[in-house]
Design a protein around this motif. Structure first.
Motif, PDB file in Angstrom:
ATOM      1  N   CYS A 267      -1.740   8.508   6.670  1.00 24.41           N
ATOM      2  CA  CYS A 267      -1.419   7.490   5.669  1.00 24.41           C
ATOM      3  C   CYS A 267      -2.532   6.450   5.653  1.00 24.41           C
ATOM      4  CB  CYS A 267      -0.082   6.844   6.033  1.00 24.41           C
ATOM      5  SG  CYS A 267       0.422   5.481   4.984  1.00 24.41           S
TER       6      CYS A 267
ATOM      7  N   THR B  19       0.836  -1.207   0.000  1.00 28.49           N
ATOM      8  CA  THR B  19       0.000   0.000   0.000  1.00 28.49           C
ATOM      9  C   THR B  19       0.868   1.253   0.000  1.00 28.49           C
ATOM     10  OG1 THR B  19      -1.779  -1.134   1.184  1.00 28.49           O
ATOM     11  CG2 THR B  19      -1.762   1.268   1.293  1.00 28.49           C
TER      12      THR B  19
ATOM     13  N   GLU C  90       4.570  11.698  -1.929  1.00 32.32           N
ATOM     14  CA  GLU C  90       4.046  11.285  -0.626  1.00 32.32           C
ATOM     15  C   GLU C  90       4.898  10.178  -0.014  1.00 32.32           C
ATOM     16  OE1 GLU C  90       0.091  10.181  -1.813  1.00 32.32           O
ATOM     17  OE2 GLU C  90      -0.770  11.948  -0.835  1.00 32.32           O
ATOM     18  N   ARG C  91       5.299   9.257  -0.843  1.00 35.11           N
ATOM     19  CA  ARG C  91       6.090   8.131  -0.349  1.00 35.11           C
ATOM     20  C   ARG C  91       7.469   8.593   0.133  1.00 35.11           C
ATOM     21  NH1 ARG C  91       5.776   5.419  -4.647  1.00 35.11           N
ATOM     22  NH2 ARG C  91       7.855   5.822  -5.470  1.00 35.11           N
TER      23      ARG C  91
ATOM     24  N   MET D 132       1.558   4.663  -3.149  1.00 33.28           N
ATOM     25  CA  MET D 132       1.393   6.103  -2.960  1.00 33.28           C
ATOM     26  C   MET D 132       2.162   6.860  -4.049  1.00 33.28           C
ATOM     27  SD  MET D 132       1.967   6.092   1.200  1.00 33.28           S
ATOM     28  CE  MET D 132       2.058   7.872   1.328  1.00 33.28           C
ATOM     29  N   SER D 133       1.849   8.130  -4.205  1.00 29.94           N
ATOM     30  CA  SER D 133       2.591   8.941  -5.177  1.00 29.94           C
ATOM     31  C   SER D 133       4.047   9.040  -4.746  1.00 29.94           C
ATOM     32  CB  SER D 133       1.996  10.339  -5.272  1.00 29.94           C
ATOM     33  OG  SER D 133       2.264  11.081  -4.091  1.00 29.94           O
TER      34      SER D 133
END
Length: 501
Positions: A301, A277, A285-286, A281-282
């Motif tokens: 998150c 997951t 963001e990650r 994420m983009s």
């Protein structure tokens, strides 16, 4: 576990001498004979919080040793094979208090016996990894006190007397380890060196330290945050290897937490889905989420905070970042494949391979050397002059036998490989091959050669080393050359004996 030819001969020596000895001397020799039939005992030593217990769990393949500092981590704990899982708290008077593993399968933090009454903790497990290896977890060196605990000295240095009232298991546990793995982080300190030198002073005469010692440079993931630590870890490990070159055979960098998590099977399908997951994420963001431990826990998150905290306990921030990167590269990556990749990233495969090569392969020689050293020490402390003479004569007779020349070969190999005595590189390589193998084809570099060719080459090598000893060698080099000369001469005899009649 069956003994090898060298340790079997020492065991026979104990059987011959034992009935003719008196009192405590006889008991000590009987104990050595018993120990020779047991698995190789490897002690894990190091500073507090160096990750010793984590690496113990990795070696065992189960998370049994507590990794948080507590009552258990301040006691000597031995892990050996048994038909059932069992914990015995062995008191100093030899009595035992048995208790089960806790609900998580670990040694309980509270043992139910006052700390000052405990000699050690004896854990038997059904792990097949312990069938030919007993692992001893020792109390760590304190950051404020460089002395080694009395309990650790009993295991590592054989310094404590064995009370005649203590039972056989206790006496065996207190009589010393045959090999040592020293765990450290960041850099080696002076008291680390002193601890290893103490072990060397006990064992080097016959069991050839550092042949039976290994350094593990742990927690190398802390060197570079979430980035790849290995470009830094490898050269650092090489530097530490130079510092420790006279006391360990090698220094191997590892990430103990990743090794424990993967070897003990702690990563679940739910953990992998949480990592998958995060990988979805983009990129921005990650990257922010994985920038630090604080951000990883605090930011909003799709993965719950509790799950993220669990991931940190299992993998720490580097391990999480590594696992997420695997899912970014391959979103459909299977759990088993991820575990395999994390295990490789831990560096533990090399550590385990080194242990196999450095310890298990040489078990017979290490155990025989340890036993002969112990017999010499027993002789030195024997009350009756007749006992001293009997043991010393018996040890000397054994050492005169051709097969025991291998112990002398290991000793001179240690002197050369640590740089104590310098030799030309080709001679050093030839000596190392002769010391660490009994395969004449590999030793002589003659794959597929006939018996006659091998015997001739071995004699030619013996002649070269003898010529070097008497012309051109320094006194130290000459002593080594004479040992190697005899080694190649014995190899030629061994080759000829192997020829069918």
């Amino acid at each position: 576990m069956s003994s090898g030819p060298l340790s079997s001969r020492v065991q026979a020596l104990c059987g011959e001498c034992g009935p003719r000895l008196a009192g405590s001397t006889q008991a000590a020799v009987v104990d050595i004979s018993r120990r020779l039939g047991e698995p190789l005992r490897v002690a894990i030593a190091g500073r507090l919080k160096s990750g010793k217990s984590t690496l113990v769990n990795s070696l065992i393949g189960r998370r049994v040793a507590p990794t948080e500092v507590g009552e258990c981590t301040r006691l000597v704990t031995q892990f050996r094979y048994g038909t059932t899982d069992r914990i015995d708290v062995v008191r100093r008077d030899g009595s035992r208090a048995s208790l089960p593993l806790d609900e998580s399968g670990m040694i309980p933090q509270k043992l139910g016996v006052p700390r000052d009454e405990v000699a050690y903790v004896d854990v038997t497990l059904t792990s097949d990894r312990l069938e030919d290896l007993t692992v001893v977890d020792t109390p760590g060196l304190s950051s404020t006190n460089s002395s080694i605990s009395d309990e650790a000295r009993r295991f590592l240095f054989n310094e404590a007397p064995i009370d005649d009232d203590i039972d056989d298991d206790s006496a065996g546990a207190l009589s010393g380890a045959e090999a040592i793995v020293y765990v450290f982080t960041q850099s080696v300190r002076e008291d680390d060196l002193q601890a290893l030198k103490s072990f060397q002073s006990m064992s080097s005469k016959l069991s050839s330290n550092p042949i039976n010692s290994l350094g593990l440079f742990n927690k190398v993931d802390k060197l570079s945050g979430t980035g790849d630590p290995w470009p830094v870890a490898e050269p650092l490990a090489n530097q530490q290897g130079q510092v420790l070159r006279r006391v360990v055979s090698d220094v191997v960098p590892v990430i103990g937490l990743l090794a424990e998590t993967t070897e003990a099977g702690r990563l679940t399908a739910a953990d992998c889905e949480a990592l998958r997951t995060i990988a979805s994420m983009s990129d921005t963001e990650r990257q922010v989420l994985l920038a630090s431990v604080d951000l990883f826990i605090a930011r909003d998150c799709a993965v719950s905070k509790a799950q993220r905290e669990r991931l940190l306990r299992l993998l720490d921030i580097y391990g999480v970042s590594f696992a997420v990167a695997q899912f970014v590269a391959n979103p459909r990556l299977a759990t088993g494949e991820l575990v395999k990749q994390l295990f490789l990233a831990s560096g533990f495969p090399r550590a385990r391979s080194t242990l196999e090569r450095a310890f298990r392969w040489r078990t017979d020689a290490i155990k025989a050397g340890w036993a002969l050293t112990s017999l010499e020490k027993i002789a030195g402390h024997a009350e009756r002059p007749a006992d001293r003479e009997l043991l010393r004569d018996a040890v000397e007779r054994v050492l005169q036998q051709p097969e025991y020349h291998r112990l002398r070969m290991l000793d001179v190999a240690q002197q050369v490989t640590t740089g104590s005595v310098a030799l030309p590189e080709d001679m050093e390589n030839e000596l190392t091959r002769l010391a660490l193998s009994d395969d004449p084809h590999w030793i002589l570099g003659m794959s597929g050669a006939t018996v006659e060719q091998l015997a001739k080459a071995a004699l030619e090598a013996a002649t070269r080393w003898r010529a070097f000893a008497v012309a051109g060698a320094s006194p130290a080099q000459a002593r080594i050359a004479h040992v190697v000369h005899r080694g190649f001469f014995l190899l030629s005899q061994q080759v000829r004996k192997s020829q069918p009649a």
